[in-house]
Design a protein around this motif. Sequence first.
Motif, mmCIF file in Angstrom:
data_model
loop_
_atom_site.group_PDB
_atom_site.id
_atom_site.type_symbol
_atom_site.label_atom_id
_atom_site.label_comp_id
_atom_site.label_asym_id
_atom_site.label_seq_id
_atom_site.Cartn_x
_atom_site.Cartn_y
_atom_site.Cartn_z
ATOM 1 N N ASP A 263 -52.979 -30.238 -12.927
ATOM 2 C CA ASP A 263 -52.271 -28.954 -12.978
ATOM 3 C C ASP A 263 -51.700 -28.729 -14.380
ATOM 4 O O ASP A 263 -50.835 -29.475 -14.823
ATOM 5 C CB ASP A 263 -51.135 -28.937 -11.946
ATOM 6 C CG ASP A 263 -50.510 -27.551 -11.816
ATOM 7 O OD1 ASP A 263 -50.712 -26.723 -12.733
ATOM 8 O OD2 ASP A 263 -49.840 -27.296 -10.808
ATOM 9 N N PRO A 264 -52.215 -27.717 -15.090
ATOM 10 C CA PRO A 264 -51.749 -27.491 -16.463
ATOM 11 C C PRO A 264 -50.265 -27.123 -16.533
ATOM 12 O O PRO A 264 -49.661 -27.206 -17.601
ATOM 13 C CB PRO A 264 -52.621 -26.340 -16.946
ATOM 14 C CG PRO A 264 -53.111 -25.675 -15.712
ATOM 15 C CD PRO A 264 -53.229 -26.747 -14.678
ATOM 16 N N PHE A 265 -49.701 -26.699 -15.401
ATOM 17 C CA PHE A 265 -48.281 -26.321 -15.408
ATOM 18 C C PHE A 265 -47.428 -27.360 -14.686
ATOM 19 O O PHE A 265 -46.418 -27.026 -14.062
ATOM 20 C CB PHE A 265 -48.084 -24.937 -14.802
ATOM 21 C CG PHE A 265 -48.647 -23.830 -15.643
ATOM 22 C CD1 PHE A 265 -47.982 -23.411 -16.788
ATOM 23 C CD2 PHE A 265 -49.839 -23.213 -15.302
ATOM 24 C CE1 PHE A 265 -48.506 -22.397 -17.587
ATOM 25 C CE2 PHE A 265 -50.362 -22.200 -16.082
ATOM 26 C CZ PHE A 265 -49.695 -21.796 -17.226
ATOM 27 N N ALA A 266 -47.864 -28.624 -14.766
ATOM 28 C CA ALA A 266 -47.061 -29.702 -14.159
ATOM 29 C C ALA A 266 -45.719 -29.742 -14.871
ATOM 30 O O ALA A 266 -45.597 -29.302 -16.022
ATOM 31 C CB ALA A 266 -47.787 -31.021 -14.310
ATOM 32 N N GLU A 267 -44.726 -30.300 -14.171
ATOM 33 C CA GLU A 267 -43.371 -30.308 -14.729
ATOM 34 C C GLU A 267 -43.346 -31.119 -16.036
ATOM 35 O O GLU A 267 -43.865 -32.231 -16.106
ATOM 36 C CB GLU A 267 -42.405 -30.905 -13.717
ATOM 37 C CG GLU A 267 -40.955 -30.667 -14.080
ATOM 38 C CD GLU A 267 -40.048 -30.784 -12.869
ATOM 39 O OE1 GLU A 267 -40.486 -31.284 -11.832
ATOM 40 O OE2 GLU A 267 -38.893 -30.362 -12.996
ATOM 41 N N ALA A 268 -42.724 -30.544 -17.057
ATOM 42 C CA ALA A 268 -42.630 -31.243 -18.343
ATOM 43 C C ALA A 268 -41.698 -32.444 -18.202
ATOM 44 O O ALA A 268 -40.660 -32.333 -17.539
ATOM 45 C CB ALA A 268 -42.109 -30.284 -19.404
ATOM 46 N N PRO A 269 -42.033 -33.593 -18.806
ATOM 47 C CA PRO A 269 -41.236 -34.805 -18.624
ATOM 48 C C PRO A 269 -39.740 -34.599 -18.944
ATOM 49 O O PRO A 269 -38.883 -35.104 -18.222
ATOM 50 C CB PRO A 269 -41.850 -35.781 -19.615
ATOM 51 C CG PRO A 269 -43.225 -35.273 -19.845
ATOM 52 C CD PRO A 269 -43.178 -33.800 -19.669
ATOM 53 N N ASN A 271 -37.945 -32.267 -18.415
ATOM 54 C CA ASN A 271 -37.308 -31.453 -17.393
ATOM 55 C C ASN A 271 -36.892 -32.265 -16.166
ATOM 56 O O ASN A 271 -36.128 -31.823 -15.345
ATOM 57 C CB ASN A 271 -38.315 -30.369 -16.972
ATOM 58 C CG ASN A 271 -37.642 -29.086 -16.581
ATOM 59 O OD1 ASN A 271 -36.459 -28.919 -16.859
ATOM 60 N ND2 ASN A 271 -38.374 -28.201 -15.959
#
Lengths: 272, 206
Positions: A263-269, A271
Motif C-alpha cells: 500500500d503506497p499510503f501505508a502509515e509513515a513510520p 507517525n
Amino acid sequence: MLKILPHSQKFIIKLLFVAALTLVISSCATKPPASDLAARSAFKENNDRLEPFNRAMFDVDQAIDAVIFRPVAWTYREFVPDPVRRGITNFLRNLRSPITLASDLLQGNVDRAGQTIGRFVVNTTIGVLGFADIAADLGTPYHYEDLGQTLATWGLKDGSYLYLPVIGPTSFRDGFSQALDTFLIDPVAWYNYADNPGWVRWAYFGSVYIDARANTMTATDELKASSIDHYASLRSAYRQNREKEIRNGAPAPLPSMTNGEDDPFAEAPANK
Amino acid sequence: MMISRRDFATLSVACVAVSRSAFAQDWRNSPNALVEKFAEKGITDILGAAISQREKADRFRVLFKDFFDIPSIGRFVLARFARTASAEENEKFAMLFEDVIVYTWSRRFGEYKGQILKVKDNTPDGNDGALVNSYIMDNDSQSFAVAWRLRKRAAGYRVVDIIIEGVSMAITYRQEYSTIIQQNGGIGGLLAQMQKQVDEMKAKLA
C-alpha cells in the motif's frame, strides 16, 4: 493533398519536415544512470523522451495562448451568459457524435454505442439541434470517446508524451489518432471535402477550441498558479485525466510504490 | 439504598451525555461521514466565516492536520528520493509541504460561491482504506467528480489523497517534484523552490 501543391512549396514542406525531425531527434531527454534508482524510476514514470523539445514547444504554446486564445476564451466566458455557453458546448458535443459512435463500436462497447445513438436522436430533435442536452436529463449522460482511447483499449501504449503548440499536451498515439479523427471521421471534414465553403470548417475548429479553452480555464489557471514547474504538473495532470477517459471513469488502480510495500499510503513510520 | 426518582433522572441524563460524547466522534470511523464532516467544517468555519484571509489560512491548517495524514502523503510524494535525503531534508520537506498545501488552498478561499459537496458512495481501497466518491455542484449546474482516498489510522480515518476528475493531488505533486529534483540540483533544489513558493504565497495572502 501534397499532390496539388506547386513544386517549390513541396520542397519547402520537405525541408521543414527534415528540420523538425532533426530538432526532435537532437533534443531527446537523457536517461539517468542505472545506479540512480530514484531518478531512473521517476524518468520511467514521466515517460517524456522528448522533454527538451516538448518544453520548448510548451513555451511557444504558452506565449500564443497568453496573447490570443486565453484572452478570446476569457472574453467569451465573461460576456456570454452561462446558459448560452452551455448550449454551445452541448451543440458541439452533439456534432461530434459520429466520432464517439465509431470509437464506441471499435471498442466493442455496444451499450455505449446505443447510448450515443439514443443521445444523438433525442438531442438533435427534442434538444433543438443539440443545444439542449435532454438525453442527460433523461438519464443518459454525455461520454467522450476518440480513436486514441480506442487504440489504448486495444493495448497500444502512448509512445511518449508530446507537447505541440496550439494542440497542447498529447502523446504520439493520441496526437496521431486525433489527426485521423479530425480529417477522416469528423462529419465536418466530409462536409468540407464535398466542395462546401472552407470557412465552415475553420469556424467549427475555432468554436471547438474556444469552447474547450473556456471550459478548462479555471483548472488550467489554478494548476499554473499552484505549481513550481508548470510544465511538469500539466504533464502529470493531463496524463492522469487521459487515463481516466480511457478507463471510462472507473477508479484508477493504486499508484505503485517503490519501497516494496503493497500500500503506497501505508502509515509513515514517524507517525506511529 | 433506594434510588429516588430524581436520582434516576439525573443518572439517565448523565448516561445520555456520556454516550453522546462517545458517539460524537463517530464520523471519524465512517468514510462517508468523515468527508461530509470535512466539507461541513470547511464551509461553516472557514469559507463562510467573516474572518480575515490569514485567519482562514490558520483555521484551515488546523482542519487539514486533523483530517489528513500529512506524513504519509509526504512520504508518497517524495517516494524513493526520501531515502537518499538526510533526516534534516526530510523534516524540512514535511514542513514546507504542509505550508505549500495550506497556502495553495487558502489563496482561493475568497472565490467561494456557495458550491456544495455531495457524497455518493465508497469502495474499499488499499490496506484498511476506502475511496469515497463525491461530487461538487457548481453554480451553473455543472458538477465535477472528487474522490477521497482514506486510510484507517489509530484515531479513525484520515485522508491521504484527493482525486479531482481523475487527477490525483498526490501523484501530481510526486511527478512535479521528481522532475524538479532531477533538473534542479536534487532535494536541496526542490526545498529552495518550495520555500520561495511558500514565501510568495504567504506575502500575497496578507
